[in-house]
Design an enzyme around this catalytic site. Structure first.
Site, PDB file in Angstrom:
ATOM      1  N   ARG A  96      67.333  30.027  43.651  1.00 45.63           N
ATOM      2  CA  ARG A  96      66.188  30.831  44.095  1.00 45.63           C
ATOM      3  C   ARG A  96      66.355  31.465  45.485  1.00 45.63           C
ATOM      4  O   ARG A  96      65.618  31.157  46.422  1.00 45.63           O
ATOM      5  CB  ARG A  96      64.909  29.986  44.028  1.00 45.63           C
ATOM      6  CG  ARG A  96      64.680  29.398  42.661  1.00 45.63           C
ATOM      7  CD  ARG A  96      63.374  28.661  42.541  1.00 45.63           C
ATOM      8  NE  ARG A  96      62.233  29.549  42.449  1.00 45.63           N
ATOM      9  CZ  ARG A  96      60.979  29.134  42.307  1.00 45.63           C
ATOM     10  NH1 ARG A  96      60.714  27.861  42.265  1.00 45.63           N
ATOM     11  NH2 ARG A  96      60.001  29.998  42.209  1.00 45.63           N
ATOM     12  N   PRO A  97      67.326  32.377  45.610  1.00 47.49           N
ATOM     13  CA  PRO A  97      67.499  33.049  46.903  1.00 47.49           C
ATOM     14  C   PRO A  97      66.309  33.956  47.235  1.00 47.49           C
ATOM     15  O   PRO A  97      65.506  34.274  46.352  1.00 47.49           O
ATOM     16  CB  PRO A  97      68.766  33.899  46.695  1.00 47.49           C
ATOM     17  CG  PRO A  97      68.852  34.107  45.218  1.00 47.49           C
ATOM     18  CD  PRO A  97      68.235  32.894  44.572  1.00 47.49           C
ATOM     19  N   VAL A  98      66.216  34.363  48.512  1.00 48.81           N
ATOM     20  CA  VAL A  98      65.143  35.290  48.908  1.00 48.81           C
ATOM     21  C   VAL A  98      65.727  36.604  49.436  1.00 48.81           C
ATOM     22  O   VAL A  98      65.071  37.344  50.153  1.00 48.81           O
ATOM     23  CB  VAL A  98      64.170  34.661  49.945  1.00 48.81           C
ATOM     24  CG1 VAL A  98      63.362  33.539  49.304  1.00 48.81           C
ATOM     25  CG2 VAL A  98      64.893  34.190  51.196  1.00 48.81           C
ATOM     26  N   ASP A  99      66.985  36.893  49.052  1.00 48.39           N
ATOM     27  CA  ASP A  99      67.657  38.086  49.566  1.00 48.39           C
ATOM     28  C   ASP A  99      66.875  39.375  49.287  1.00 48.39           C
ATOM     29  O   ASP A  99      66.867  40.294  50.114  1.00 48.39           O
ATOM     30  CB  ASP A  99      69.090  38.179  48.980  1.00 48.39           C
ATOM     31  CG  ASP A  99      69.107  38.131  47.457  1.00 48.39           C
ATOM     32  OD1 ASP A  99      68.319  37.353  46.877  1.00 48.39           O
ATOM     33  OD2 ASP A  99      69.890  38.882  46.851  1.00 48.39           O
ATOM     34  N   LEU A 100      66.195  39.441  48.138  1.00 45.21           N
ATOM     35  CA  LEU A 100      65.502  40.692  47.801  1.00 45.21           C
ATOM     36  C   LEU A 100      64.238  40.885  48.639  1.00 45.21           C
ATOM     37  O   LEU A 100      63.857  42.012  48.947  1.00 45.21           O
ATOM     38  CB  LEU A 100      65.174  40.734  46.308  1.00 45.21           C
ATOM     39  CG  LEU A 100      66.388  40.531  45.395  1.00 45.21           C
ATOM     40  CD1 LEU A 100      65.968  40.528  43.936  1.00 45.21           C
ATOM     41  CD2 LEU A 100      67.435  41.624  45.645  1.00 45.21           C
ATOM     42  N   ILE A 103      65.696  33.307  33.260  1.00 41.33           N
ATOM     43  CA  ILE A 103      65.215  33.550  34.629  1.00 41.33           C
ATOM     44  C   ILE A 103      65.817  32.566  35.628  1.00 41.33           C
ATOM     45  O   ILE A 103      66.296  32.974  36.693  1.00 41.33           O
ATOM     46  CB  ILE A 103      63.666  33.475  34.705  1.00 41.33           C
ATOM     47  CG1 ILE A 103      63.007  34.358  33.631  1.00 41.33           C
ATOM     48  CG2 ILE A 103      63.162  33.841  36.108  1.00 41.33           C
ATOM     49  CD1 ILE A 103      63.173  35.845  33.800  1.00 41.33           C
ATOM     50  N   ASP A 161      57.655  29.945  32.921  1.00 41.79           N
ATOM     51  CA  ASP A 161      56.757  28.833  33.270  1.00 41.79           C
ATOM     52  C   ASP A 161      56.121  28.182  32.041  1.00 41.79           C
ATOM     53  O   ASP A 161      55.392  27.192  32.167  1.00 41.79           O
ATOM     54  CB  ASP A 161      55.651  29.313  34.238  1.00 41.79           C
ATOM     55  CG  ASP A 161      56.208  29.687  35.600  1.00 41.79           C
ATOM     56  OD1 ASP A 161      57.396  29.415  35.862  1.00 41.79           O
ATOM     57  OD2 ASP A 161      55.451  30.262  36.405  1.00 41.79           O
ATOM     58  N   LYS A 190      47.144  29.590  40.050  1.00 40.40           N
ATOM     59  CA  LYS A 190      47.919  29.169  41.229  1.00 40.40           C
ATOM     60  C   LYS A 190      48.756  30.329  41.763  1.00 40.40           C
ATOM     61  O   LYS A 190      48.758  30.606  42.971  1.00 40.40           O
ATOM     62  CB  LYS A 190      48.853  28.009  40.842  1.00 40.40           C
ATOM     63  CG  LYS A 190      49.967  27.755  41.846  1.00 40.40           C
ATOM     64  CD  LYS A 190      50.849  26.603  41.457  1.00 40.40           C
ATOM     65  CE  LYS A 190      52.065  26.897  40.627  1.00 40.40           C
ATOM     66  NZ  LYS A 190      53.198  27.509  41.312  1.00 40.40           N
ATOM     67  N   ASN A 191      49.472  31.011  40.862  1.00 41.77           N
ATOM     68  CA  ASN A 191      50.429  32.017  41.324  1.00 41.77           C
ATOM     69  C   ASN A 191      49.768  33.317  41.769  1.00 41.77           C
ATOM     70  O   ASN A 191      50.425  34.196  42.326  1.00 41.77           O
ATOM     71  CB  ASN A 191      51.480  32.278  40.246  1.00 41.77           C
ATOM     72  CG  ASN A 191      52.420  31.085  40.106  1.00 41.77           C
ATOM     73  OD1 ASN A 191      52.407  30.186  40.938  1.00 41.77           O
ATOM     74  ND2 ASN A 191      53.220  31.078  39.056  1.00 41.77           N
ATOM     75  N   CYS A 242      65.544  24.782  44.638  1.00 40.47           N
ATOM     76  CA  CYS A 242      64.658  23.719  44.161  1.00 40.47           C
ATOM     77  C   CYS A 242      65.172  23.244  42.816  1.00 40.47           C
ATOM     78  O   CYS A 242      66.231  23.676  42.366  1.00 40.47           O
ATOM     79  CB  CYS A 242      63.208  24.183  44.110  1.00 40.47           C
ATOM     80  SG  CYS A 242      62.829  25.228  42.721  1.00 40.47           S
ATOM     81  N   ARG A 254      50.762  19.576  42.068  1.00 41.45           N
ATOM     82  CA  ARG A 254      51.000  20.859  42.756  1.00 41.45           C
ATOM     83  C   ARG A 254      50.252  21.988  42.074  1.00 41.45           C
ATOM     84  O   ARG A 254      49.791  22.917  42.748  1.00 41.45           O
ATOM     85  CB  ARG A 254      52.496  21.216  42.673  1.00 41.45           C
ATOM     86  CG  ARG A 254      53.357  20.725  43.779  1.00 41.45           C
ATOM     87  CD  ARG A 254      54.719  21.391  43.671  1.00 41.45           C
ATOM     88  NE  ARG A 254      54.581  22.841  43.596  1.00 41.45           N
ATOM     89  CZ  ARG A 254      55.400  23.650  42.924  1.00 41.45           C
ATOM     90  NH1 ARG A 254      56.426  23.184  42.278  1.00 41.45           N
ATOM     91  NH2 ARG A 254      55.188  24.954  42.910  1.00 41.45           N
ATOM     92  N   ARG A 281      57.880  26.746  47.989  1.00 41.12           N
ATOM     93  CA  ARG A 281      58.650  27.987  48.147  1.00 41.12           C
ATOM     94  C   ARG A 281      57.770  29.211  48.413  1.00 41.12           C
ATOM     95  O   ARG A 281      58.187  30.138  49.100  1.00 41.12           O
ATOM     96  CB  ARG A 281      59.472  28.249  46.884  1.00 41.12           C
ATOM     97  CG  ARG A 281      60.598  27.279  46.664  1.00 41.12           C
ATOM     98  CD  ARG A 281      61.378  27.742  45.478  1.00 41.12           C
ATOM     99  NE  ARG A 281      61.556  29.176  45.571  1.00 41.12           N
ATOM    100  CZ  ARG A 281      62.534  29.769  46.235  1.00 41.12           C
ATOM    101  NH1 ARG A 281      63.449  29.065  46.831  1.00 41.12           N
ATOM    102  NH2 ARG A 281      62.605  31.086  46.286  1.00 41.12           N
TER     103      ARG A 281
END
Ligand SMILES: CC(=O)N[C@H]1[C@@H](OP(=O)(O)OP(=O)(O)OC[C@H]2O[C@@H](n3ccc(=O)[nH]c3=O)[C@H](O)[C@@H]2O)O[C@H](CO)[C@@H](O)[C@@H]1O
Ligand SMILES: C=C(OP(=O)(O)O)C(=O)O
Length: 420
Positions: free
Chosen positions: A124-128, A330, A308, A22-23, A119, A400, A95
């Protein structure tokens, strides 16, 4: 709403086919935005997240065709980009939708993508992702819950040091840098096998990326990428999850397509806990005959133990001899399965980012539900070992990311059915 009914206590024997990762599949589908030609992906998993990504790409103008829906599933993605806006409706479902941002801004010079938000497992920010794209010259503005990224004259290569080895940020930055002018050096890049798979595919599309599998990737941008045909790697988390199923029930199962070389940390812990593993050609053989033993685990970026797999090991260790400590480094909120496991008779105490698991001789079936994908499977694992019947609600989390769970598990002797 679907639920699973599991009657525990059976040992497992036989073969389970492991699907595509999936990933890996999610960023690879986004790479389809980087070219006007078609990208063909073989070994794609049949899971809800892929359907969501196909829907998102369709909203941007890309058509996805199924070329082969036999045992392996082949998708071909391509077409003209007709919109550069990824709406809240789709991004809020998944996400990984944020992975369209880098390819869109690199290819079209602009993108408007909804911020995914937190979530069940963390903020889980997306700043990077955004800082990395800014380093390549994108102008970023946040308004109305959306990221607006602009680079009307294209992106320019730069050196960027990721403060945290984020998987998603690494993927967004390498996809964008593939079409930037000049050289990008991405330092402290994540090294997950799914990133290596993306780099292999991008290079097959004409990208020039060196440092594959290391934490420093050097990307020499090219003016355009072309189509390619790429086989997606097998899912190491699905492999590890079914290895835990054999561990918790006992028995012997071959995980077809399972790769030990992507699971070093997981296999080390399985072996310490009393679960034997052996790579036999393209299959990973997993067996347990003796008692399970407690072990201490800390989640880390690859090649460390994956977050995971944390929930699945909590179930396994719940019935091991002795105590174990699980430390999650994490995500800040990834112990939501603990109260549910305790309702099934587990003895787990959480202290901050660590959990102490005191092994119990037996779990008992109960009505349970989970708030995320891996936590859902941890409850299935507990149900497989428990005395009596377990009913798992909210199965959509599981759908999912896991394909045909009931078929795969009942094929090796588990008593599990889906009911609506
Ligand atoms: C689709 C996919 O591949 N999902 C995986 C990916 O998620 P994802 O790519 O979201 O995970 P990241 O590696 O980015 O996250 C790692 C840590 O970095 C933090 N962070 C991340 C980005 C950012 O801009 N700012 C920031 O602070 C996160 O909150 C988290 O604490 O890697 C995770 C870590 O192996 C896995 O659990 C997910 O299954
Ligand atoms: C956390 C996961 O996925 P996502 O990043 O898509 O939420 C996962 O696969 O366990």
């Amino acid at each position: 709403m679907d639920r699973f009914i599991i009657r525990g206590g059976r040992t497992l024997a036989g073969d389970i086919e492991i699907g595509g990762a999936k990933n890996a599949a999610l960023p690879l589908l986004c790479a389809g935005l980087l070219t006007s030609e078609r990208l063909v992906l073989t070994n794609t998993p049949r899971i809800a997240d892929i359907a969501t990504m196909v829907e998102l790409l369709a909203s941007l103008g890309l058509a996805t065709d199924t070329l082969d829906s036999g045992p392996t599933y082949t998708l071909s993605v391509g077409g003209d980009i007709t919109s550069t806006e990824a709406s809240y409706d789709i991004v809020s479902k998944m996400r990984a939708s944020i992975l369209v941002l880098g390819p869109l801004v690199a290819r079209c010079g602009e993108a408007k993508v909804s911020l995914p938000g937190g979530c069940a497992i963390g903020t889980r920010p997306v700043d990077l992702h955004l800082k990395g794209l800014e380093a390549l010259g994108a102008e970023i503005e946040l308004s109305g819950g959306y990221v607006h990224a602009r680079a009307p004259n294209g992106l320019t290569g730069a050196r960027y040091v990721l403060p945290v080895a984020s998987v998603g940020a690494t993927e967004n930055i390498i996809m964008a840098a593939s079409l930037a002018k000049g050289r990008t050096e991405l330092v402290n890049a994540a090294r997950e096998p799914e990133i290596t798979d993306l780099v292999v595919c991008l290079n097959a599309m004409g990208a020039r990326i060196e440092g594959i599998g290391t934490d420093t990737l050097v990307i020499d941008g090219v003016p355009a990428l072309h189509g390619a045909r790429h086989p997606i790697i097998s899912d190491r988390i699905e492999t590890g999850t079914y290895a835990c199923a054999v561990g918790i029930t006992g028995g012997e199962v071959r995980l077809l397509g399972g790769r030990a070389d992507h699971l070093d940390a997981v296999i080390r812990v399985l072996n310490e806990a009393g679960v034997e593993t052996e790579q036999q050609g393209d299959a990973l053989l997993v067996r347990r005959a003796g008692r399970l033993r407690g072990v201490d685990i800390m989640t880390e970026p690859y090649p460390g133990f994956p977050t995971d797999m944390q929930a699945q090991f909590m179930s396994l260790l719940s019935v091991a001899e002795g105590a174990s400590m699980m430390t999650e480094t994490i995500f800040e909120n990834r112990f939501m399965h603990v109260p549910e496991l305790n309702r099934m008779g587990a003895h787990i105490n959480v202290h901050g980012s660590s959990a102490i698991i005191r092994g119990v001789p037996e779990l008992s079936g109960a009505q349970v539900m989970a708030t995320d994908l891996r936590a859902s499977f941890s409850l299935i694992l507990a149900g497989l070992a428990a005395k009596g019947e377990t009913v798992l609600n909210r199965v959509y989390h599981l759908d999912r990311g896991y394909e045909a769970v009931e078929r795969k598990l009942s094929g090796v002797g588990a008593d599990i059915e889906r009911a609506s």
